[in-house]
Write an enzyme that holds these catalytic residues in place. Sequence first.
Site, PDB file in Angstrom:
ATOM      1  N   ASP A   1      81.598 -38.212  29.668  1.00  0.00           N
ATOM      2  CA  ASP A   1      82.550 -37.476  30.582  1.00  0.00           C
ATOM      3  C   ASP A   1      82.832 -37.979  32.081  1.00  0.00           C
ATOM      4  OD1 ASP A   1      80.908 -36.270  28.750  1.00  0.00           O
ATOM      5  OD2 ASP A   1      81.311 -34.364  29.471  1.00  0.00           O
TER       6      ASP A   1
ATOM      7  N   GLU B   1      82.501 -35.464  17.339  1.00  0.00           N
ATOM      8  CA  GLU B   1      81.200 -35.519  16.982  1.00  0.00           C
ATOM      9  C   GLU B   1      80.701 -34.807  15.845  1.00  0.00           C
ATOM     10  OE1 GLU B   1      79.914 -34.309  20.792  1.00  0.00           O
ATOM     11  OE2 GLU B   1      79.516 -36.189  21.491  1.00  0.00           O
TER      12      GLU B   1
ATOM     13  N   LYS C   1      86.392 -32.165  16.299  1.00  0.00           N
ATOM     14  CA  LYS C   1      85.841 -31.664  17.400  1.00  0.00           C
ATOM     15  C   LYS C   1      86.766 -31.679  18.678  1.00  0.00           C
ATOM     16  CE  LYS C   1      81.599 -31.070  20.133  1.00  0.00           C
ATOM     17  NZ  LYS C   1      80.188 -31.680  20.335  1.00  0.00           N
TER      18      LYS C   1
HETATM   19  O1  IFM Z   1      80.307 -35.718  26.322  1.00  0.00           O
HETATM   20  C1  IFM Z   1      80.524 -34.377  25.824  1.00  0.00           C
HETATM   21  C2  IFM Z   1      80.781 -34.802  24.246  1.00  0.00           C
HETATM   22  O2  IFM Z   1      81.951 -35.589  24.051  1.00  0.00           O
HETATM   23  C3  IFM Z   1      80.960 -33.163  23.641  1.00  0.00           C
HETATM   24  N1  IFM Z   1      80.089 -32.518  23.653  1.00  0.00           N
HETATM   25  C4  IFM Z   1      79.447 -32.215  25.266  1.00  0.00           C
HETATM   26  C5  IFM Z   1      79.306 -33.589  25.927  1.00  0.00           C
HETATM   27  C6  IFM Z   1      79.015 -33.239  27.337  1.00  0.00           C
HETATM   28  O3  IFM Z   1      80.001 -32.909  27.822  1.00  0.00           O
END
Ligand code: IFM
Length: 764
Positions: free
Chosen positions: A365, A503, A615
């Site tokens: 992120d 994911e 996702k």
């Molecule tokens: O890094 C992200 C991921 O891409 C999706 N789930 C949450 C994580 C943290 O924001």
Amino acid sequence: MFPQCGLLAVVDPIPQFNPLVGGRVMARLWELNEGFFNSTRLNHYETLFTVGNGYLGTRGTFEEGHSGCIASTLIHGIYDHAPGMLVPELANAPNWLPVAITVDGTPFQLVTSTSDFMRPPQGVVIGYERTLDIKRGVLRREVLFRAATGAVVRLVFERFASLYDNHLLAQRVLIVAVDGSPTVRLHAFLDAEVMNSTGQHWTAPARVYSNGHGFGLAAETLQSHYRLGMASRLVGPGAITPLPHPTQPGAVAEFTLKQEEAATFDKLTAVFTSRDTDEPLDAAGAALSGAVSDGYDALLAAHEAEWAAYWRDSDIVIEGDDALQAAIRFTTYHILIAAPRHDERVSIGAKTLSGFGYKGHVFWDTELFVLPVFTFSQPKLARNLLMYRYHNLAGARHKAQANGYEGAMFPWESTDTGEETTPQWSDVQPDGSRIRIWTGDHEQHVSTDIAYAAHQYWRWTGDDAFFTQHGAELILDTAVFWGSRAEDKGSRYEISQQIGPDEYHENIDNSVFVNRMVVWHLQTALDVLGWLKQRAPADAARLESALDLSAARLAHWRDIITRMYIPFDTEQAIHVQFPGFFDMEYIPVQAYQPRITSVQAILGHPRTIQSQVIKQADVVALMALLDDQFDVPPGFDRRTVMLNNWNTYYPRTDHGSSLSPAMHALQAARMGMTGVAYDEFDHAAHIDLEDNKGNARDGIHAAACGGVWQAIVLGFCGLHISPAGELVTRPNLPVHWRRVSFTVHYRGERRTITVGHPEGSPAA
Ligand code: IFM
């Protein structure tokens, strides 16, 4: 125990919004405003009203506490394992906020529901307004409170975390006797009885004092042994007496006001940790003395000057859309207060410093969503964040080695040690089971994301000093990892067992995102080495030797670049997210609107992962990152393939991740699909304000905040570097936006750019 501030261990489900109880916050051009206290949104709004300064973040919890509140101050780098927890988290620091007030003996508290208004009043709040001044980084709350005696006081609370001196925290309380002549008791203190939702992190204070107007404490984290010192002073008229306590040292003022008389108190606090100095409490005491002699007003003026400088460079002005103007300032504020200013060994967690979500861990992120905002507008902050990764190369090398690879393989979740800190198992699910979390094993694209951010920083800033000493090594050693990771299958290279940005599909082979980005990475590494040999031969030689960049290794990289498998369907003229993707169940994601929960939560994990539900942006993210370098097989038209990719993957996307809408907005805007870009942008810009994901109580979604800034500048305005090295725009503004202005730093020059509709377009 601090009055009514529960120790956060239990977090209730989000109650439904009840218009009878309170109002929603309003984002105005430069402020966030809550006109009625809304107890059903207590934790959500605590997140929104966070103050911070890149050293720490403190949620907008009330000075007097409140039932169910989540008071937290998170300090960059102070991680600890709670007892029984397998991964570390940012440890909730002692609370510097508490100011408990009684009026004629009636404790000042906010009511929690309409029914409290019906009861014979022990004390009633008859007016309320809370405002976060985003321009100045100051939180203010004004309350009219009637005590049981009938006396009415106006209470004004103000606070800020100094951007000028990151160790200083300031509060001001103004008390005005509106009706009657009340006797007021004001008790200011520090609270060491704090926890995270997972458990306790701090020893009982090793030192604690209350003397004169001052009080302070020293504590240490239980497992990691970080030490913290916090010192406060209450400054105000009349007698102030110390109130010693083993965990809540404080001071008390007691006085009577005549009708219309006012009293002002300042509570100034300084905080240091053993990351800053060997003697944190002494350092806090010294800083506090300086702050007290400067006084609140001078501290505020210095703080405001720093904020003015921040906004000069990071503000985006949108003419023609006040709602989104307000939202983009709110989101930019939140990444600015999370960005370390003077520390290159910490980075920004997925939920900033505003909540316990994701335990303060650092993900991709930061590099792909947040850091670029600083590359463009505050390069020093971007450099700090890249240096965090550089300093943690040892952890990445360790991870590569432990997995049988070479080079540097960065952890999916990172903390203070640079080691992999992704939990292997989820928390206990409602059915008592735990889910295996594979991202720490197989979401390996983070290494390329870091290389991408380092390269982008260099391209935009021209910071050769950083690049030759640090940035190039980040790119090259992660390339060494990929060189050892790609699998030679004879006719082509493949990469198995990956998790791409989507994911929902774990441990898949040949993610097109991963494979294509690895090609980009290896090519960039070769280019970088070529540049170093030309421009900084000593550094090239140093890195060739240190990273073993032999001729054979470079030839191997070239071979991977040429023969990497990039899944592509020639009949449909689309990139294939991964082979087998289209063999799974098709689920019309649009049919599940409107919703704030993910389709995964609706359908369940097992069904979702066997379906084509995506996702978040994956192939779309690939197009966005590669931009002009996005290529298609010979004989195919690039624009057609991009549209096909969009039309294939966008309708299948759940946006189950908060990262998704902004990335879609950016790419849709670049492709000229302004309507859909605007809708996704609007959604992303309100993820926290409107709690679009239903979990804003856990903290601000940093990536969404960075993503919307980028969606405007790179997407709607189409800013990019031309092949000739010029900054150019390719605007695709929403029709009702008249103009957009922003500032970027390009190769040492600060440029303010204004973009309108292209001449001749209907909106021009
Ligand atoms: O890094 C992200 C991921 O891409 C999706 N789930 C949450 C994580 C943290 O924001």
